[in-house]
Design a protein around this motif. Structure first.
Motif, PDB file in Angstrom:
ATOM      1  N   LYS A  75       1.154  12.199  -9.449  1.00 23.57           N
ATOM      2  CA  LYS A  75       0.740  13.612  -9.277  1.00 23.57           C
ATOM      3  C   LYS A  75       1.732  14.550  -9.514  1.00 23.57           C
ATOM      4  CE  LYS A  75      -2.945  11.904  -6.182  1.00 23.57           C
ATOM      5  NZ  LYS A  75      -3.482  12.310  -5.006  1.00 23.57           N
ATOM      6  N   PHE A 128       0.935  -1.221   0.049  1.00 26.05           N
ATOM      7  CA  PHE A 128       0.101   0.071  -0.020  1.00 26.05           C
ATOM      8  C   PHE A 128       0.951   1.334   0.063  1.00 26.05           C
ATOM      9  CE2 PHE A 128      -2.267   3.201   2.447  1.00 26.05           C
ATOM     10  CZ  PHE A 128      -3.568   3.426   1.704  1.00 26.05           C
ATOM     11  N   LYS A 129       1.957   1.230   0.825  1.00 29.28           N
ATOM     12  CA  LYS A 129       2.777   2.294   0.823  1.00 29.28           C
ATOM     13  C   LYS A 129       3.470   2.658  -0.517  1.00 29.28           C
ATOM     14  CE  LYS A 129       4.741   3.711   5.384  1.00 29.28           C
ATOM     15  NZ  LYS A 129       5.730   3.051   6.298  1.00 29.28           N
ATOM     16  N   GLU A 130       3.761   1.525  -0.963  1.00 30.59           N
ATOM     17  CA  GLU A 130       4.470   1.583  -2.447  1.00 30.59           C
ATOM     18  C   GLU A 130       3.558   2.136  -3.431  1.00 30.59           C
ATOM     19  OE1 GLU A 130       7.227   1.606  -5.494  1.00 30.59           O
ATOM     20  OE2 GLU A 130       7.536   1.275  -3.132  1.00 30.59           O
ATOM     21  N   LYS A 131       2.390   1.766  -3.533  1.00 30.63           N
ATOM     22  CA  LYS A 131       1.355   2.371  -4.413  1.00 30.63           C
ATOM     23  C   LYS A 131       0.944   4.034  -3.946  1.00 30.63           C
ATOM     24  CE  LYS A 131      -1.566  -1.905  -5.192  1.00 30.63           C
ATOM     25  NZ  LYS A 131      -2.479  -2.647  -5.167  1.00 30.63           N
ATOM     26  N   GLN A 132       0.934   4.181  -2.837  1.00 29.48           N
ATOM     27  CA  GLN A 132       0.573   5.677  -2.577  1.00 29.48           C
ATOM     28  C   GLN A 132       1.903   6.635  -3.098  1.00 29.48           C
ATOM     29  OE1 GLN A 132      -2.157   6.148  -1.959  1.00 29.48           O
ATOM     30  NE2 GLN A 132      -2.353   6.825   0.001  1.00 29.48           N
ATOM     31  N   ARG A 133       3.104   5.789  -2.721  1.00 30.41           N
ATOM     32  CA  ARG A 133       4.342   6.756  -3.315  1.00 30.41           C
ATOM     33  C   ARG A 133       4.325   6.905  -4.950  1.00 30.41           C
ATOM     34  NH1 ARG A 133       8.726   5.951  -5.796  1.00 30.41           N
ATOM     35  NH2 ARG A 133       8.363   3.596  -5.935  1.00 30.41           N
ATOM     36  N   GLN A 134       3.876   5.852  -5.315  1.00 29.90           N
ATOM     37  CA  GLN A 134       3.915   6.061  -6.917  1.00 29.90           C
ATOM     38  C   GLN A 134       2.617   6.583  -7.182  1.00 29.90           C
ATOM     39  OE1 GLN A 134       2.908   1.797  -8.308  1.00 29.90           O
ATOM     40  NE2 GLN A 134       5.039   1.289  -7.952  1.00 29.90           N
ATOM     41  N   LEU A 135       1.526   6.844  -6.577  1.00 31.84           N
ATOM     42  CA  LEU A 135       0.219   7.891  -6.810  1.00 31.84           C
ATOM     43  C   LEU A 135       0.787   9.196  -6.662  1.00 31.84           C
ATOM     44  CD1 LEU A 135      -2.545   6.172  -5.554  1.00 31.84           C
ATOM     45  CD2 LEU A 135      -2.335   6.792  -7.820  1.00 31.84           C
ATOM     46  N   GLU A 136       1.605   9.693  -5.521  1.00 32.30           N
ATOM     47  CA  GLU A 136       2.227  11.044  -5.172  1.00 32.30           C
ATOM     48  C   GLU A 136       3.296  11.295  -6.435  1.00 32.30           C
ATOM     49  OE1 GLU A 136       1.416  13.277  -2.938  1.00 32.30           O
ATOM     50  OE2 GLU A 136      -0.199  11.574  -2.333  1.00 32.30           O
ATOM     51  N   SER A 150      -7.048  15.966  -4.289  1.00 34.09           N
ATOM     52  CA  SER A 150      -6.608  15.113  -4.884  1.00 34.09           C
ATOM     53  C   SER A 150      -7.578  13.796  -4.318  1.00 34.09           C
ATOM     54  CB  SER A 150      -5.193  14.676  -4.665  1.00 34.09           C
ATOM     55  OG  SER A 150      -4.992  14.484  -3.081  1.00 34.09           O
ATOM     56  N   THR A 151      -8.035  13.628  -3.236  1.00 36.28           N
ATOM     57  CA  THR A 151      -8.684  12.553  -2.700  1.00 36.28           C
ATOM     58  C   THR A 151     -10.339  12.920  -2.650  1.00 36.28           C
ATOM     59  OG1 THR A 151      -8.228  13.205  -0.503  1.00 36.28           O
ATOM     60  CG2 THR A 151      -6.819  11.457  -1.363  1.00 36.28           C
TER      61      THR A 151
END
Length: 182
Positions: A115, A104-112, A147-148
């Motif tokens: 963006k 999940f952290k990796e996905k969040q980092r990729q989304l950031e 963003s969210t």
């Protein structure tokens, strides 16, 4: 020696007197025991029965306690095995949770990161004087700010949530008191 038992009593004049004992035979004693049993026999029988039951219960408890000692040793080993199994299961669940959290952290980092790249592209396109991907500049800045956030549905100005769905179907409570039909 004389078989007769004699009790001597002393008078005021210190002259001993001999008084023979009454009931020198045991016949009277036997009669007294029979009399005692006839009066208290049922009580003695009940007390003896209760005493026997009490002794049996104590023997059962003692044997149960002696048998319980090996069981407690077995129970202790079973308890430790259960605790170890539970600890292993908790460890596995914690590892799974940690793995999911890392993903999940990796996905969040990729989304950031995505963006951030989008903002950089929007900024570069704005400095060059063109809008990015057909978006207006004001919409791009709004999207970057929220963003969210979920876009809210637009409603007409005359909408009131307390009025219900609208239209002519409205709830009207019944009359109070007796009916006016009669």
């Amino acid at each position: 020696m004389d078989d007769d038992v004699v009790i001597e009593d002393v008078d005021d004049a210190n002259v001993p007197q001999r008084i023979p004992l009454k009931n020198q035979d045991l016949g009277q004693l036997g009669f007294t025991a029979a009399e005692f049993l006839s009066l208290y026999g049922w009580y003695l029988l009940a007390a003896a029965f209760t005493l026997i039951l009490l002794i049996q219960q104590l023997k059962k408890r003692r044997s149960a306690q002696q048998e319980a000692v090996p069981h407690t040793l077995l129970d202790a080993s079973l308890v430790t095995k259960r605790q170890e199994a539970m600890e292993a299961a908790r460890q596995r669940m914690q590892e799974e949770l940690d793995a999911k959290a890392a993903i999940f952290k990796e996905k969040q980092r990729q989304l950031e990161e995505e963006k951030r790249r989008q903002k950089i592209e929007d900024w570069e396109s704005m400095t060059q004087g063109r809008s990015s991907k057909g978006h207006k500049l004001s919409e791009g800045s709004e999207e970057a700010g929220s963003s969210t956030a979920v876009p809210k549905p637009k409603r007409s100005n005359d909408y009131n949530p307390l009025m219900g769905q609208g239209g002519s179907c409205t709830f009207r409570p019944g009359r109070r008191g007796p009916s006016a039909g009669g």
